[in-house]
Design an enzyme around this catalytic site. Structure first.
Site, PDB file in Angstrom:
ATOM      1  CB  SER B  21      -0.956   0.148   1.273  1.00 38.52           C
ATOM      2  OG  SER B  21      -0.161  -0.106   2.300  1.00 38.52           O
ATOM      3  CE1 TYR B  52      -3.875   0.837  -0.994  1.00 41.75           C
ATOM      4  CE2 TYR B  52      -3.596  -1.607  -1.184  1.00 41.75           C
ATOM      5  CZ  TYR B  52      -3.496  -0.286  -1.864  1.00 41.75           C
ATOM      6  OH  TYR B  52      -3.073  -0.266  -2.681  1.00 41.75           O
ATOM      7  N   GLY B  53      -4.760  -0.081   5.528  1.00 41.83           N
ATOM      8  CA  GLY B  53      -5.315  -0.523   6.996  1.00 41.83           C
ATOM      9  C   GLY B  53      -6.584  -0.475   7.434  1.00 41.83           C
ATOM     10  CB  CYS B  83       0.332  -5.044   1.694  1.00 46.93           C
ATOM     11  SG  CYS B  83      -1.028  -4.160   2.208  1.00 46.93           S
ATOM     12  CG  ASN B  84       1.114  -7.974   7.179  1.00 46.15           C
ATOM     13  OD1 ASN B  84       1.077  -9.255   7.842  1.00 46.15           O
ATOM     14  ND2 ASN B  84       2.202  -7.402   7.172  1.00 46.15           N
ATOM     15  CB  THR B  85      -4.102  -4.528   4.945  1.00 43.19           C
ATOM     16  OG1 THR B  85      -3.719  -3.800   6.026  1.00 43.19           O
ATOM     17  CG2 THR B  85      -5.637  -4.030   4.646  1.00 43.19           C
ATOM     18  CD  GLU B 162       4.279   5.920   7.318  1.00 43.88           C
ATOM     19  OE1 GLU B 162       3.892   7.258   7.101  1.00 43.88           O
ATOM     20  OE2 GLU B 162       4.094   5.108   6.403  1.00 43.88           O
ATOM     21  CB  THR B 195       5.330  -3.965   5.776  1.00 41.14           C
ATOM     22  OG1 THR B 195       4.502  -3.034   5.538  1.00 41.14           O
ATOM     23  CG2 THR B 195       5.016  -5.174   5.320  1.00 41.14           C
TER      24      THR B 195
END
Lengths: 279, 279
Positions: B21, B52-53, B83-85, B162, B195
């Site tokens: 994402s 996206y989460g 991307c885990n989502t 971030e 991630t």
């Protein structure tokens, strides 16, 4: 339910259009409802592309144009850009594409900040995009060129507000970290330059102390809307209760919970519209 | 520079495609570079629509299809959904649309977690979308139905990573708040199901203590990539140094600073592609 979006309505009866990158703009809607309780409101939140704050000005300008078009399709009499990032980097795009008047959130708050500061040092907090644009700096200096503006991006405030951590020690620590440099520089006025920040107002006030006046861009924008509609003779004057319609490009997780916290009332008449594509 | 994306290349020489994402997937790229130093890599980060989460599964599935198409245009021999989502709610969409093999980040980490836990209690942390999907729960139970899985969304970890606050007391407080319920329930294994989270690994380990083993989905995914390419005879075996190309749909604020922290090396060959529209 009356159809507030039909184009045969007299101009006064047409809704105020409000858009934001997501649900933060609901704090502006809340202020507008408080100050203009008779007005119909159509809201668009671009929840499928939210947030705009960290994104480039180029991308935000593209999105702002499309958000404007969506509101215009709903026959609004005025557009309120309830997003500090769009107001900072793309207000001209909205104005250029809108046949109806446009109000951003920067100018109203900047004017009040300029008239509030005695020390001539004003702090501005916002997203990376808002602070990088220096839009508040230009607007405040337009009112008083002797004012020094200290900008501070506060990227963690948005997710903290969405988590509802408005009285959490982690939020306190984050607020101290972000606000310490501004306090050290002797600001006596602080602009909450993001629609999410009013949710954290108490903790921000606790950290800055009573010597710093907080300027809420949501409230000052609602005042500007009132003045503009008054001056144009466009205030709705009808005792039939107004309608509120909320369009979003996605219905994300926790949407209702977060939205109702921001709006300060039950969130009804929500409809998902639009499909987002990459080409 | 060789053109790693030309379609006349022998299959072994074609790049591994990785998408996410945004820039979080660069932690997966970092692990792949470490474990497979000879492989070319083409990355796509959908930074114009990130994150996206919190978004709905419906929207994430639309985006995942488009991200897949972008990588396929670049002649990849394998797609890694970093991307885990997406891996949680849209892996089937990617698989259905891809003629080349697809590896998500859930299955590799779930397998290792299932074999690591002695207490039969595994914690999983991730975005709202990942946790709501119960994808890790299904995968881990597939390996061992006697394991109890405790899921916890941690929306503040992404912005904290971030911000680079990997050793900040605010991050410590947030981590304690999120992880306390998992620790109370006696987990001995914790899957870092996003991630971004490897950036905060030290603080997470400090809070969970030495009795809890952390499973980094980036590392386990890189292992899965190695095994899959080995089993298919598709490992690149060429001493000419590999190329890394990074495509993004936006170049957001602080992109290079954050990206290099995630990738662990200088970020070169970055190109913006694609335009996002609402219809």
């Amino acid at each position: 339910m009356i159809n507030i979006q039909q184009d045969i309505l007299p101009e006064k009866e047409r809704p105020i259009g409000v858009f934001d990158s997501g649900i933060g703009g609901l704090t502006v809607v809340r202020s507008i409802i408080n100050k203009l309780p008779k007005e119909h409101i159509v809201y668009f939140g671009d929840t499928a592309r939210v947030p705009y704050g960290p994104k480039s000005a180029e991308v935000v300008r593209t999105y702002a144009k499309e958000d404007t078009d969506i509101l215009l399709k709903h026959n609004v009499k005025l557009i309120v850009v309830a997003c500090n990032t769009v107001s900072s980097v793309a207000l001209d795009v909205v104005q250029k594409n809108s046949p109806v008047p446009v109000i951003g959130v920067i100018e109203p708050a900047a004017g009040i900040a300029a008239h509030t500061s005695k020390s001539k040092r004003v702090g501005v907090i916002g997203t990376l995009g808002t602070i990088a644009s220096c839009a508040y700096t230009s607007e405040i200096r337009h009112h008083d060129p002797d004012i020094t503006i200290e900008g501070q991006p506060c990227p963690l405030f948005v997710p903290l507000a969405e988590e509802g951590w408005d009285n959490h020690d982690a939020t306190r620590l984050v607020a101290r970290e972000y606000l310490a440099p501004l306090i050290e520089k002797g600001i006596d006025t602080l602009v909450l330059g993001c629609t999410h920040y009013p949710i954290l107002k108490d903790i921000i006030a606790e950290v800055t102390g009573p010597a710093v006046t907080l300027i809420d861009s949501a409230d000052s924008t609602a005042d500007a809307v009132l003045h503009l509609l008054q001056s144009k003779g466009l205030l709705r004057n009808n005792d039939i209760p107004p309608e509120y319609v909320f369009y979003v490009s996605d219905v994300p997780h926790k949407f209702r919970e977060i939205g109702e916290r921001f709006l300060g009332r039950e969130l009804r008449n929500v409809e998902k519209i639009g499909n987002i594509h990459i080409t």
